[in-house]
Design a protein around this motif. Structure first.
Motif, short mmCIF file in Angstrom:
data_model
loop_
_atom_site.label_atom_id
_atom_site.label_comp_id
_atom_site.label_asym_id
_atom_site.label_seq_id
_atom_site.Cartn_x
_atom_site.Cartn_y
_atom_site.Cartn_z
N THR A 16 0.94 -1.23 0.06
CA THR A 16 0.11 0.26 0.09
C THR A 16 0.77 1.32 -0.12
O THR A 16 0.63 2.34 -0.61
CB THR A 16 -0.88 -0.15 1.30
N GLU A 17 1.88 1.13 0.72
CA GLU A 17 2.83 2.23 0.46
C GLU A 17 3.53 2.54 -0.82
O GLU A 17 3.74 3.74 -1.19
CB GLU A 17 4.06 2.10 1.67
N ALA A 19 2.04 1.69 -3.72
CA ALA A 19 1.16 1.70 -4.66
C ALA A 19 1.20 2.72 -5.67
O ALA A 19 0.83 2.55 -6.77
CB ALA A 19 -0.45 1.54 -4.01
N PRO A 20 1.55 3.96 -5.05
CA PRO A 20 1.41 5.25 -6.35
C PRO A 20 2.49 4.88 -7.50
O PRO A 20 2.70 5.78 -8.24
CB PRO A 20 1.97 6.35 -5.19
N LEU A 21 3.45 3.98 -7.12
CA LEU A 21 4.67 3.70 -8.33
C LEU A 21 3.89 2.90 -9.29
O LEU A 21 4.61 2.58 -10.19
CB LEU A 21 5.69 2.99 -7.47
N GLU A 23 1.58 3.52 -11.71
CA GLU A 23 1.48 4.12 -12.98
C GLU A 23 2.82 4.74 -13.62
O GLU A 23 2.94 4.47 -14.79
CB GLU A 23 0.55 5.46 -12.90
N ARG A 77 -1.44 -1.95 -9.28
CA ARG A 77 -2.73 -1.20 -9.75
C ARG A 77 -3.77 -2.04 -9.45
O ARG A 77 -4.78 -1.32 -8.91
CB ARG A 77 -2.64 -0.89 -11.29
#
Length: 80
Positions: A16-17, A19-21, A23, A77
């Motif tokens: 979850t940490e 997850a922004p990676l 995209e 994603r």
């Protein structure tokens, strides 16, 4: 037994940490595949200059990394 459970929990938390990676990983993987497709015409010349084994080994390595990055980004994603 508690250590195994704690390590699984830590792995989910780290997903979850990062997850922004997802995209940027998808964009990078797609860009790597596009670069390989764009250079298809140059590969025979590189094989003549540097040796077929080296060039095709590098191509396979490049494609494997591109697919791996795409897969990793897709899994992030999807939340797996």
């Amino acid at each position: 037994m508690g250590t195994l459970t704690a390590s699984r929990h830590d792995a989910r938390t780290s997903d979850t940490e990062i997850a922004p990676l997802a995209e940027p990983a998808l964009v990078l993987g797609a860009g790597m595949l596009a670069a390989a497709v764009a250079c298809v015409g140059r590969i025979p010349g590189w094989a003549d200059d540097y040796g077929a084994f080296l060039v095709f080994f590098a191509l396979i390595l490049h494609l494997a990394l591109a697919v791996g990055v795409l897969r990793w980004g897709w899994q992030l994603r999807q939340g797996r």
